[in-house]
Design a protein around this motif. Structure first.
Motif, PDB file in Angstrom:
ATOM      1  N   ASP A 155       1.001  -1.192  -0.098  1.00 13.05           N
ATOM      2  CA  ASP A 155      -0.020   0.164   0.071  1.00 13.05           C
ATOM      3  C   ASP A 155       0.757   1.147   0.049  1.00 13.05           C
ATOM      4  O   ASP A 155       0.386   2.339  -0.053  1.00 13.05           O
ATOM      5  CB  ASP A 155      -0.966   0.084   1.195  1.00 13.05           C
ATOM      6  N   SER A 156       2.136   1.166   0.385  1.00 12.17           N
ATOM      7  CA  SER A 156       2.927   2.323   0.347  1.00 12.17           C
ATOM      8  C   SER A 156       3.233   2.868  -1.282  1.00 12.17           C
ATOM      9  O   SER A 156       3.241   2.082  -2.215  1.00 12.17           O
ATOM     10  CB  SER A 156       4.300   2.009   0.949  1.00 12.17           C
ATOM     11  N   LYS A 157       3.579   4.047  -1.360  1.00  8.86           N
ATOM     12  CA  LYS A 157       3.994   4.508  -2.936  1.00  8.86           C
ATOM     13  C   LYS A 157       5.162   3.431  -3.406  1.00  8.86           C
ATOM     14  O   LYS A 157       5.019   3.402  -4.539  1.00  8.86           O
ATOM     15  CB  LYS A 157       4.121   6.033  -2.997  1.00  8.86           C
ATOM     16  N   GLU A 158       6.077   3.276  -2.577  1.00 15.18           N
ATOM     17  CA  GLU A 158       7.034   2.219  -3.151  1.00 15.18           C
ATOM     18  C   GLU A 158       6.593   1.046  -3.626  1.00 15.18           C
ATOM     19  O   GLU A 158       7.035   0.534  -4.517  1.00 15.18           O
ATOM     20  CB  GLU A 158       8.184   2.214  -1.962  1.00 15.18           C
ATOM     21  N   GLY A 159       5.597   0.312  -2.769  1.00 19.59           N
ATOM     22  CA  GLY A 159       5.226  -0.846  -3.161  1.00 19.59           C
ATOM     23  C   GLY A 159       4.414  -0.892  -4.274  1.00 19.59           C
ATOM     24  O   GLY A 159       4.379  -1.750  -5.300  1.00 19.59           O
ATOM     25  N   LYS A 160       3.487   0.329  -4.613  1.00 22.44           N
ATOM     26  CA  LYS A 160       2.698   0.412  -5.651  1.00 22.44           C
ATOM     27  C   LYS A 160       3.560   0.670  -6.919  1.00 22.44           C
ATOM     28  O   LYS A 160       3.186  -0.053  -7.839  1.00 22.44           O
ATOM     29  CB  LYS A 160       1.696   1.532  -5.499  1.00 22.44           C
ATOM     30  N   ALA A 161       4.776   1.270  -6.780  1.00 25.47           N
ATOM     31  CA  ALA A 161       5.710   1.628  -8.040  1.00 25.47           C
ATOM     32  C   ALA A 161       6.275   0.340  -8.174  1.00 25.47           C
ATOM     33  O   ALA A 161       6.148   0.009  -9.476  1.00 25.47           O
ATOM     34  CB  ALA A 161       6.817   2.396  -7.538  1.00 25.47           C
ATOM     35  N   LEU A 162       6.680  -0.609  -7.285  1.00 31.11           N
ATOM     36  CA  LEU A 162       7.316  -2.119  -7.650  1.00 31.11           C
ATOM     37  C   LEU A 162       6.265  -2.977  -8.242  1.00 31.11           C
ATOM     38  O   LEU A 162       6.708  -3.625  -8.897  1.00 31.11           O
ATOM     39  CB  LEU A 162       7.776  -2.299  -6.387  1.00 31.11           C
ATOM     40  N   SER A 163       5.042  -2.736  -7.837  1.00 34.01           N
ATOM     41  CA  SER A 163       4.246  -3.707  -8.424  1.00 34.01           C
ATOM     42  C   SER A 163       3.924  -3.423  -9.919  1.00 34.01           C
ATOM     43  O   SER A 163       3.390  -4.641 -10.603  1.00 34.01           O
ATOM     44  CB  SER A 163       2.634  -3.649  -7.661  1.00 34.01           C
ATOM     45  N   VAL A 164       4.416  -2.488 -10.452  1.00 29.93           N
ATOM     46  CA  VAL A 164       4.376  -2.456 -11.970  1.00 29.93           C
ATOM     47  C   VAL A 164       5.535  -2.933 -12.684  1.00 29.93           C
ATOM     48  O   VAL A 164       5.663  -3.222 -13.864  1.00 29.93           O
ATOM     49  CB  VAL A 164       4.003  -1.078 -12.497  1.00 29.93           C
ATOM     50  N   VAL A 165       6.678  -3.441 -12.090  1.00 25.61           N
ATOM     51  CA  VAL A 165       7.933  -3.776 -12.800  1.00 25.61           C
ATOM     52  C   VAL A 165       7.936  -5.281 -12.397  1.00 25.61           C
ATOM     53  O   VAL A 165       7.660  -5.735 -11.394  1.00 25.61           O
ATOM     54  CB  VAL A 165       9.138  -3.148 -11.840  1.00 25.61           C
ATOM     55  N   LYS A 166       8.035  -5.916 -13.582  1.00 25.01           N
ATOM     56  CA  LYS A 166       7.958  -7.446 -13.589  1.00 25.01           C
ATOM     57  C   LYS A 166       9.037  -8.107 -12.727  1.00 25.01           C
ATOM     58  O   LYS A 166       8.775  -8.611 -11.913  1.00 25.01           O
ATOM     59  CB  LYS A 166       8.342  -7.905 -15.099  1.00 25.01           C
ATOM     60  N   ASN A 167      10.385  -7.597 -12.718  1.00 22.19           N
ATOM     61  CA  ASN A 167      11.323  -8.282 -11.799  1.00 22.19           C
ATOM     62  C   ASN A 167      11.844  -7.374 -10.826  1.00 22.19           C
ATOM     63  O   ASN A 167      12.828  -7.580 -10.279  1.00 22.19           O
ATOM     64  CB  ASN A 167      12.721  -8.572 -12.753  1.00 22.19           C
ATOM     65  N   GLY A 168      11.090  -6.366 -10.310  1.00 25.01           N
ATOM     66  CA  GLY A 168      11.295  -5.380  -9.276  1.00 25.01           C
ATOM     67  C   GLY A 168      11.422  -6.230  -7.988  1.00 25.01           C
ATOM     68  O   GLY A 168      12.353  -5.938  -7.331  1.00 25.01           O
ATOM     69  N   VAL A 169      10.495  -7.121  -7.674  1.00 26.63           N
ATOM     70  CA  VAL A 169      10.653  -7.678  -6.226  1.00 26.63           C
ATOM     71  C   VAL A 169      11.904  -8.605  -6.462  1.00 26.63           C
ATOM     72  O   VAL A 169      12.583  -8.467  -5.341  1.00 26.63           O
ATOM     73  CB  VAL A 169       9.261  -8.694  -6.396  1.00 26.63           C
ATOM     74  N   ASP A 170      12.498  -9.168  -7.668  1.00 21.79           N
ATOM     75  CA  ASP A 170      13.619  -9.903  -7.617  1.00 21.79           C
ATOM     76  C   ASP A 170      14.885  -8.796  -7.228  1.00 21.79           C
ATOM     77  O   ASP A 170      15.752  -8.987  -6.295  1.00 21.79           O
ATOM     78  CB  ASP A 170      14.081 -10.502  -8.796  1.00 21.79           C
ATOM     79  N   ILE A 171      14.669  -7.644  -7.750  1.00 23.53           N
ATOM     80  CA  ILE A 171      15.917  -6.334  -7.504  1.00 23.53           C
ATOM     81  C   ILE A 171      15.851  -5.961  -6.056  1.00 23.53           C
ATOM     82  O   ILE A 171      16.885  -5.992  -5.396  1.00 23.53           O
ATOM     83  CB  ILE A 171      15.695  -5.402  -8.608  1.00 23.53           C
ATOM     84  N   VAL A 172      14.708  -5.960  -5.583  1.00 19.93           N
ATOM     85  CA  VAL A 172      14.602  -5.429  -4.221  1.00 19.93           C
ATOM     86  C   VAL A 172      15.091  -6.581  -3.190  1.00 19.93           C
ATOM     87  O   VAL A 172      15.572  -6.291  -2.277  1.00 19.93           O
ATOM     88  CB  VAL A 172      13.027  -5.095  -3.736  1.00 19.93           C
ATOM     89  N   GLN A 173      14.608  -7.825  -3.270  1.00 21.97           N
ATOM     90  CA  GLN A 173      15.285  -8.948  -2.630  1.00 21.97           C
ATOM     91  C   GLN A 173      16.796  -9.085  -2.775  1.00 21.97           C
ATOM     92  O   GLN A 173      17.402  -9.198  -1.720  1.00 21.97           O
ATOM     93  CB  GLN A 173      14.970 -10.318  -3.073  1.00 21.97           C
ATOM     94  N   ASN A 174      17.398  -8.837  -3.765  1.00 22.86           N
ATOM     95  CA  ASN A 174      18.889  -8.584  -3.865  1.00 22.86           C
ATOM     96  C   ASN A 174      19.401  -7.509  -2.937  1.00 22.86           C
ATOM     97  O   ASN A 174      20.465  -7.518  -2.426  1.00 22.86           O
ATOM     98  CB  ASN A 174      19.331  -8.721  -5.505  1.00 22.86           C
ATOM     99  N   ILE A 175      18.675  -6.376  -3.007  1.00 27.51           N
ATOM    100  CA  ILE A 175      19.123  -5.029  -2.354  1.00 27.51           C
ATOM    101  C   ILE A 175      18.851  -5.471  -0.905  1.00 27.51           C
ATOM    102  O   ILE A 175      19.965  -5.356  -0.258  1.00 27.51           O
ATOM    103  CB  ILE A 175      18.012  -4.023  -2.741  1.00 27.51           C
ATOM    104  N   GLY A 176      17.804  -6.531  -0.516  1.00 32.64           N
ATOM    105  CA  GLY A 176      17.811  -6.612   0.949  1.00 32.64           C
ATOM    106  C   GLY A 176      19.008  -7.513   1.252  1.00 32.64           C
ATOM    107  O   GLY A 176      19.393  -7.342   2.455  1.00 32.64           O
TER     108      GLY A 176
END
Length: 196
Positions: A155-176
């Protein structure tokens, strides 16, 4: 073993153990070469000490040089890991930027602040070098961790932005994962593995 424990081994004059633990770190090639040199230096120091061919002051000086070299290697590892985290943020900014350009104007405007914040964090991380290592402090790293957590909230603006990116979750997981490896050096809370 984390970097701080290795550093403590070095400071406690348990150099051989520190060398073994350093070899287990995910060192880039240039630091592996430095580590190899430190291993040779330590081997020579031990031989000189056993053979008793050098004076105590020479041996002490050589030991201090090895200790300083090991501490410098660990500091350089900090910087490289931090710069790598900056690269990950840069990749995230590029992915968000390119994907969101294909959306309508309101979506682009809505997400401009997210992209700018990701770019700013990337620039700050990449700017840390041997000359300004003092910028790498717990408050700064903690701020990055808090920002990464925002991407986990759909529900955050960051989460909403990430939801439109196909591999965005993978990138954020690597960052984490990269963040967690740095956060442990500062005894900061890590991002739970369930999110990674």
């Amino acid at each position: 073993m984390d970097k701080n424990k290795i550093k403590q081994l070095v400071e406690d004059n348990r150099i051989q153990e520190a060398l073994v633990e350093c070899a287990k770190l995910d060192l880039p090639a240039e630091l592996k070469n430095v580590l190899g040199t430190k291993k040779n230096d330590y081997r020579n120091y031990k031989i000189d000490k056993i053979d008793n061919i050098k004076s105590f002051s020479e041996l002490d000086r050589n030991r201090r040089l090895i200790v300083k070299g090991m501490l410098d290697l660990l500091d350089e590892y900090d910087i490289i890991q931090t710069n790598t985290l900056g690269d990950e943020f840069s990749e995230l900014a590029n992915v968000l930027d390119s994907k969101l350009k294909n959306e309508n104007a309101s979506v682009v405007q809505e997400n401009a602040s997210v992209i700018q914040e990701v770019k700013d964090i990337s620039a700050e991380l990449k700017a840390i070098s041997s000359d300004n290592k003092k910028d790498l402090h717990p408050t700064f790293i903690s701020r990055i961790g808090e920002y990464i957590k925002k991407f986990q909230d759909k529900d955050s603006k960051e989460g909403k932005a990430l939801s439109v990116v196909k591999n965005g979750v993978d990138i954020v997981q690597n960052i984490g994962k990269k963040y967690n490896s740095i956060a442990q050096w500062f005894a900061l809370p890590q991002i739970p593995n369930v999110f990674l």
